[in-house]
Write a protein that holds these residues in place. Structure first.
Motif, PDB file in Angstrom:
ATOM      1  N   LYS A 181       1.227   1.809 -10.098  1.00 23.46           N
ATOM      2  CA  LYS A 181       0.578   2.934  -9.420  1.00 23.46           C
ATOM      3  C   LYS A 181       0.754   4.234 -10.193  1.00 23.46           C
ATOM      4  CE  LYS A 181       1.117   1.013  -4.821  1.00 23.46           C
ATOM      5  NZ  LYS A 181       2.081   0.924  -3.724  1.00 23.46           N
ATOM      6  N   GLU A 223      13.337   7.838 -15.854  1.00 23.83           N
ATOM      7  CA  GLU A 223      14.689   7.281 -15.828  1.00 23.83           C
ATOM      8  C   GLU A 223      15.095   6.634 -17.145  1.00 23.83           C
ATOM      9  OE1 GLU A 223      16.892   7.758 -13.396  1.00 23.83           O
ATOM     10  OE2 GLU A 223      15.338   8.973 -12.473  1.00 23.83           O
ATOM     11  N   PRO A 231       9.389   0.601  -8.079  1.00 27.56           N
ATOM     12  CA  PRO A 231       9.216   0.180  -6.687  1.00 27.56           C
ATOM     13  C   PRO A 231       8.229  -0.975  -6.542  1.00 27.56           C
ATOM     14  CG  PRO A 231       8.937   2.551  -6.912  1.00 27.56           C
ATOM     15  CD  PRO A 231       8.949   1.981  -8.282  1.00 27.56           C
ATOM     16  N   THR A 291      19.003   4.141  -2.724  1.00 26.87           N
ATOM     17  CA  THR A 291      18.201   3.348  -3.662  1.00 26.87           C
ATOM     18  C   THR A 291      18.415   3.785  -5.107  1.00 26.87           C
ATOM     19  OG1 THR A 291      16.395   4.828  -3.125  1.00 26.87           O
ATOM     20  CG2 THR A 291      16.327   2.645  -2.147  1.00 26.87           C
ATOM     21  N   PRO A 339       6.425  12.208  -7.554  1.00 29.00           N
ATOM     22  CA  PRO A 339       6.904  10.825  -7.375  1.00 29.00           C
ATOM     23  C   PRO A 339       7.875  10.333  -8.428  1.00 29.00           C
ATOM     24  CG  PRO A 339       4.543  10.882  -7.869  1.00 29.00           C
ATOM     25  CD  PRO A 339       4.960  12.269  -7.555  1.00 29.00           C
ATOM     26  N   GLU A 340       7.813  10.882  -9.652  1.00 34.94           N
ATOM     27  CA  GLU A 340       8.723  10.350 -10.680  1.00 34.94           C
ATOM     28  C   GLU A 340      10.169  10.792 -10.451  1.00 34.94           C
ATOM     29  OE1 GLU A 340       6.346  12.592 -11.440  1.00 34.94           O
ATOM     30  OE2 GLU A 340       7.155  14.179 -12.727  1.00 34.94           O
ATOM     31  N   ARG A 341      10.402  11.739  -9.542  1.00 33.97           N
ATOM     32  CA  ARG A 341      11.773  12.221  -9.331  1.00 33.97           C
ATOM     33  C   ARG A 341      12.505  11.502  -8.191  1.00 33.97           C
ATOM     34  NH1 ARG A 341      12.448  18.528  -9.520  1.00 33.97           N
ATOM     35  NH2 ARG A 341      14.557  17.893 -10.039  1.00 33.97           N
ATOM     36  N   THR A 342      11.878  10.475  -7.604  1.00 35.86           N
ATOM     37  CA  THR A 342      12.477   9.757  -6.469  1.00 35.86           C
ATOM     38  C   THR A 342      13.931   9.364  -6.706  1.00 35.86           C
ATOM     39  OG1 THR A 342      10.328   8.854  -5.920  1.00 35.86           O
ATOM     40  CG2 THR A 342      12.215   7.720  -5.001  1.00 35.86           C
ATOM     41  N   ILE A 343      14.186   8.731  -7.859  1.00 32.35           N
ATOM     42  CA  ILE A 343      15.527   8.235  -8.152  1.00 32.35           C
ATOM     43  C   ILE A 343      16.481   9.406  -8.382  1.00 32.35           C
ATOM     44  CG2 ILE A 343      16.849   6.746  -9.715  1.00 32.35           C
ATOM     45  CD1 ILE A 343      14.727   5.261  -8.064  1.00 32.35           C
ATOM     46  N   GLU A 344      15.975  10.432  -9.082  1.00 34.08           N
ATOM     47  CA  GLU A 344      16.797  11.605  -9.390  1.00 34.08           C
ATOM     48  C   GLU A 344      17.216  12.340  -8.108  1.00 34.08           C
ATOM     49  OE1 GLU A 344      14.644  14.433 -11.675  1.00 34.08           O
ATOM     50  OE2 GLU A 344      16.363  15.769 -11.869  1.00 34.08           O
ATOM     51  N   VAL A 347       9.892   1.033  -0.325  1.00 35.82           N
ATOM     52  CA  VAL A 347       9.321  -0.173  -0.927  1.00 35.82           C
ATOM     53  C   VAL A 347      10.321  -0.758  -1.927  1.00 35.82           C
ATOM     54  CG1 VAL A 347       7.483  -0.979  -2.466  1.00 35.82           C
ATOM     55  CG2 VAL A 347       6.927   0.512  -0.573  1.00 35.82           C
ATOM     56  N   LEU A 348      10.973   0.136  -2.678  1.00 34.47           N
ATOM     57  CA  LEU A 348      12.005  -0.291  -3.627  1.00 34.47           C
ATOM     58  C   LEU A 348      13.167  -0.959  -2.899  1.00 34.47           C
ATOM     59  CD1 LEU A 348      13.293  -0.296  -6.467  1.00 34.47           C
ATOM     60  CD2 LEU A 348      14.016   2.037  -6.059  1.00 34.47           C
ATOM     61  N   CYS A 350       3.594   6.014 -10.901  1.00 33.29           N
ATOM     62  CA  CYS A 350       4.493   7.017 -10.316  1.00 33.29           C
ATOM     63  C   CYS A 350       5.319   7.703 -11.392  1.00 33.29           C
ATOM     64  CB  CYS A 350       5.394   6.395  -9.261  1.00 33.29           C
ATOM     65  SG  CYS A 350       6.525   5.150  -9.881  1.00 33.29           S
ATOM     66  N   GLY A 351       5.611   7.019 -12.489  1.00 33.93           N
ATOM     67  CA  GLY A 351       6.336   7.651 -13.591  1.00 33.93           C
ATOM     68  C   GLY A 351       7.838   7.576 -13.499  1.00 33.93           C
ATOM     69  N   ILE A 352       8.372   6.791 -12.551  1.00 35.80           N
ATOM     70  CA  ILE A 352       9.826   6.650 -12.422  1.00 35.80           C
ATOM     71  C   ILE A 352      10.410   6.045 -13.698  1.00 35.80           C
ATOM     72  CG2 ILE A 352      11.642   5.329 -11.232  1.00 35.80           C
ATOM     73  CD1 ILE A 352      10.188   5.770  -8.648  1.00 35.80           C
ATOM     74  N   TRP A 364      -5.029   2.990  -8.397  1.00 39.03           N
ATOM     75  CA  TRP A 364      -4.496   4.252  -7.876  1.00 39.03           C
ATOM     76  C   TRP A 364      -3.975   5.149  -8.994  1.00 39.03           C
ATOM     77  CZ3 TRP A 364      -1.065   3.642  -2.880  1.00 39.03           C
ATOM     78  CH2 TRP A 364      -1.847   3.075  -1.865  1.00 39.03           C
ATOM     79  N   TYR A 404       0.828  -1.207   0.000  1.00 36.35           N
ATOM     80  CA  TYR A 404       0.000   0.000   0.000  1.00 36.35           C
ATOM     81  C   TYR A 404       0.869   1.266   0.000  1.00 36.35           C
ATOM     82  CZ  TYR A 404      -4.507  -2.350   0.848  1.00 36.35           C
ATOM     83  OH  TYR A 404      -5.635  -3.093   0.734  1.00 36.35           O
ATOM     84  N   GLY A 405       2.124   1.140  -0.325  1.00 31.29           N
ATOM     85  CA  GLY A 405       3.026   2.297  -0.298  1.00 31.29           C
ATOM     86  C   GLY A 405       2.642   3.366  -1.305  1.00 31.29           C
ATOM     87  N   CYS A 406       3.041   4.614  -1.009  1.00 31.02           N
ATOM     88  CA  CYS A 406       2.750   5.712  -1.925  1.00 31.02           C
ATOM     89  C   CYS A 406       3.423   5.443  -3.267  1.00 31.02           C
ATOM     90  CB  CYS A 406       3.313   7.028  -1.392  1.00 31.02           C
ATOM     91  SG  CYS A 406       2.917   7.401   0.302  1.00 31.02           S
ATOM     92  N   ALA A 407       2.895   6.039  -4.320  1.00 36.32           N
ATOM     93  CA  ALA A 407       3.525   5.936  -5.638  1.00 36.32           C
ATOM     94  C   ALA A 407       4.918   6.556  -5.552  1.00 36.32           C
ATOM     95  CB  ALA A 407       2.686   6.653  -6.681  1.00 36.32           C
ATOM     96  N   GLY A 408       5.896   5.854  -6.076  1.00 33.31           N
ATOM     97  CA  GLY A 408       7.266   6.369  -6.082  1.00 33.31           C
ATOM     98  C   GLY A 408       7.993   6.224  -4.765  1.00 33.31           C
ATOM     99  N   CYS A 409       7.560   5.293  -3.908  1.00 34.56           N
ATOM    100  CA  CYS A 409       8.181   5.128  -2.585  1.00 34.56           C
ATOM    101  C   CYS A 409       9.504   4.380  -2.719  1.00 34.56           C
ATOM    102  CB  CYS A 409       7.249   4.361  -1.660  1.00 34.56           C
ATOM    103  SG  CYS A 409       7.977   4.022  -0.063  1.00 34.56           S
TER     104      CYS A 409
END
Lengths: 282, 90
Positions: free
Chosen positions: B65, B73, B44, A179, A215-220, A24-25, B67-69, B22, A16-21
């Motif tokens: 979900k 990337e 993820p 990560t 959320p898409e910038r998590t890795i960046e 969780v990764l 997120c667009g990662i 979602w 149930y983690g947020c998008a782009g968490c």
């Protein structure tokens, strides 16, 4: 280790983690290395929150939810049990958040490392108590706003140096990771799993909800943290620290701050002071 | 949306709840995939799988979900985030 050779089996699905968490990764990457032969101990943190809604169960390996302050004790107990039964091939993994490691669970972690049992303690660091509503923790960096350190009187204490604390226990293996560098992280988990004794891995996991970025910038963002010098990737082994990744060029720390809502209130002179501090510690 | 999956280590198994509902946007492969697997390792949710025969990645929209990662990337910008078709009323 190459991406092609990484296990294709997904042992952590549909949380149930947020998008782009990124935490969780981090679980997903850990289970790719350790495989089915592992047992997880998760105290109160984001991972236990997003994995334990009845009847959902994203962990495909045995997992127990532990009291906040008892992760280290549970790890020791489980590890001692496996040792007695002659099953030392099973990886006992503690997956704790930054508050559960640096604030509430620190005495238990200290005792567990001291006991010398074989386990892997992974601290995923999203720099605040995210699942209860972004309260400050001991690992919140200087200058960040949280719900308990709001904007005008922001966090004014530096981030606790957990690596130096665990290194002071003369731990056989400890490492920091991020990560955004998955192969580096997975190599460190693999290395830790082969050590016959306590190991500690501190992984930076950017949080889109708490840090305030899309959320898409998590890795960046994770990559920016390493490239700006706010986070170092290193190992502690045989009594010595070793940097495992040196960025080719240093980014200005202002770039990292501008990308996140939690640093938006910082004035130019404050950013310059932080930049000077990072340059001095280089 | 619930399916029971026999677990590898427990008889009772596990019940993953699909979180595809979602997402507001979904990834689609528009350009040429070089099979670098960056999207696969960074996802993820583990919602991306590898098609070894055709050397492309596949998306599992039931678990994505949005997120667009993967799109962010992708080194060749082959993945684009597209609006999903409107769902029927339930």
């Amino acid at each position: 280790m190459k991406l092609r050779n990484v296990s294709k089996e997904e042992l952590y699905r549909c949380s149930y983690g947020c998008a782009g968490c990124a935490s969780v990764l981090a679980v997903r990457l850990t289970l790719k290395v350790l495989g089915r032969n592992s047992v997880f101990v998760v105290p109160a943190n984001c991972i236990s929150t997003v994995s334990c809604y009845y009847p959902q169960a994203p962990f495909f390996v045995p997992m127990t939810v532990m009291a906040f302050a008892a992760t280290g004790a549970a790890l020791c107990g489980i590890s001692a049990g496996f040792k007695r039964r002659g099953r030392e091939d099973i990886h006992v993994v503690g997956f704790s958040g930054d508050g559960g490691t640096a604030d509430i669970g620190i005495q238990s972690l200290s005792g567990a490392i001291d006991s010398g049992y074989k386990f892997i303690y992974i601290c995923y660091d999203n720099e605040a108590y995210m699942n209860t509503g972004i309260q400050r923790s001991g690992l919140t960096p200087y200058g960040a706003t949280t719900s308990t350190t709001p904007s005008p009187c922001f966090e004014n204490r530096p981030k606790k140096d957990m690596m130096r604390i665990v290194a002071a226990h003369d731990i056989p293996y400890a490492a920091t990771a991020c990560t955004s560098y998955p192969l580096d992280y997975m190599q460190k988990v693999e290395k830790a799993s082969k050590v016959n004794g306590p190991t500690y891995i501190h992984v930076l996991a950017p949080c889109p909800t708490g840090w305030g970025f899309p959320p898409e910038r998590t890795i960046e963002i994770g990559r920016m943290a390493v490239e700006s010098g706010m986070w170092q990737l290193m190992e502690f082994e045989g009594g010595e620290f070793r940097i495992t990744h040196t960025p080719r060029r240093r980014r200005p720390v202002a770039e990292y701050f501008e990308a996140q809502a939690r640093f938006r209130h910082l004035r130019l002179e404050e950013i310059e002071a932080i930049q000077r501090e990072i340059d001095a510690s280089r | 949306m619930r399916e029971k999956v026999p677990g590898p280590t427990s008889k009772a198994g596990s019940i993953p709840t699909k979180m595809g509902s979602w997402s507001t946007v979904k990834p689609v492969l528009k350009g040429r995939c070089t099979f670098c697997l960056f999207c696969w390792i960074f996802c993820p949710e583990g919602a991306i799988s590898q098609d070894e025969a055709n050397k492309v990645v596949l998306f599992n929209y039931e678990e994505c979900k949005g997120c667009g990662i993967c799109a962010h990337e992708c080194p060749t910008k082959a993945i684009k985030m597209a609006e999903p078709e409107p769902r029927g009323g339930e």
